[in-house]
Motif scaffolding. Structure first.
Motif, PDB file in Angstrom:
ATOM      1  N   THR A  26      54.208 -35.576-102.093  1.00 15.86           N
ATOM      2  CA  THR A  26      53.706 -34.674-101.272  1.00 15.86           C
ATOM      3  C   THR A  26      54.568 -33.396-101.202  1.00 15.86           C
ATOM      4  N   GLU A  29      55.297 -31.965-104.667  1.00 16.35           N
ATOM      5  CA  GLU A  29      54.241 -31.125-105.189  1.00 16.35           C
ATOM      6  C   GLU A  29      54.391 -29.708-104.366  1.00 16.35           C
ATOM      7  N   LYS A  30      54.643 -29.727-103.162  1.00 16.12           N
ATOM      8  CA  LYS A  30      54.496 -28.462-102.555  1.00 16.12           C
ATOM      9  C   LYS A  30      55.832 -27.558-103.130  1.00 16.12           C
ATOM     10  N   GLU A  32      57.163 -27.677-105.968  1.00 14.94           N
ATOM     11  CA  GLU A  32      56.969 -27.482-107.389  1.00 14.94           C
ATOM     12  C   GLU A  32      55.751 -26.285-107.311  1.00 14.94           C
ATOM     13  N   ARG A  33      54.817 -26.015-106.353  1.00 14.64           N
ATOM     14  CA  ARG A  33      54.075 -24.985-106.159  1.00 14.64           C
ATOM     15  C   ARG A  33      54.798 -23.789-105.953  1.00 14.64           C
ATOM     16  N   ARG A  34      55.892 -23.782-105.146  1.00 22.22           N
ATOM     17  CA  ARG A  34      56.696 -22.492-104.947  1.00 22.22           C
ATOM     18  C   ARG A  34      57.748 -22.385-106.097  1.00 22.22           C
ATOM     19  N   LYS A  35      57.701 -23.073-107.151  1.00 24.13           N
ATOM     20  CA  LYS A  35      58.637 -22.863-108.066  1.00 24.13           C
ATOM     21  C   LYS A  35      58.564 -21.567-108.796  1.00 24.13           C
ATOM     22  N   ARG A  36      57.480 -21.094-109.070  1.00 27.47           N
ATOM     23  CA  ARG A  36      57.501 -19.610-109.563  1.00 27.47           C
ATOM     24  C   ARG A  36      58.803 -18.531-109.001  1.00 27.47           C
TER      25      ARG A  36
END
Length: 83
Positions: A26, A29-30, A32-36
Motif C-alpha cells: 500500500t 503504491e502511494k 509510486e503515484r507520487r513518482k511523476r
C-alpha cells in the motif's frame, strides 16, 4: 521435537509477514503515484519499500521451504479432489 508447535509458530509468523506485505505494498503504491513529481527522497523511499517487499517475500518463501505444510499450494495438492 514438536513439529506441530513449530508449524503453528511458522503459521503465526506467516500471518504477520503477509500483513507486512500488504502494508508495504500500500505504501509503495502511494509512493509510486507520487513518482511523476518525485524528489530524490521519494525515489529513495520507493527503492527502500521495494527492497523491504522483496525481503519479506524471501522470508515467506524460506518459511514455506522449511515448513512445506504451511504452503497454501501444498494444501490444495494434498486435499481430496485436489490436482
Amino acid at each position: 521435537m514438536d513439529h506441530s508447535a513449530d508449524t503453528a509458530q511458522a503459521q503465526s509468523l506467516l500471518g504477520e509477514l503477509w500483513r507486512h506485505v500488504e502494508d508495504v505494498s500500500t505504501r509503495l503504491e502511494k509512493a509510486e503515484r507520487r513518482k511523476r513529481r518525485a524528489s530524490a527522497c521519494d525515489r529513495r523511499e520507493v527503492s527502500k519499500l521495494r527492497a523491504d517487499l522483496y525481503e519479506t517475500h524471501h522470508l515467506i518463501d524460506a518459511i514455506h521451504r522449511r515448513f512445506p505444510e504451511t504452503c497454501p499450494h501444498r494444501e490444495a495438492e494434498t486435499a481430496p479432489g485436489g490436482p
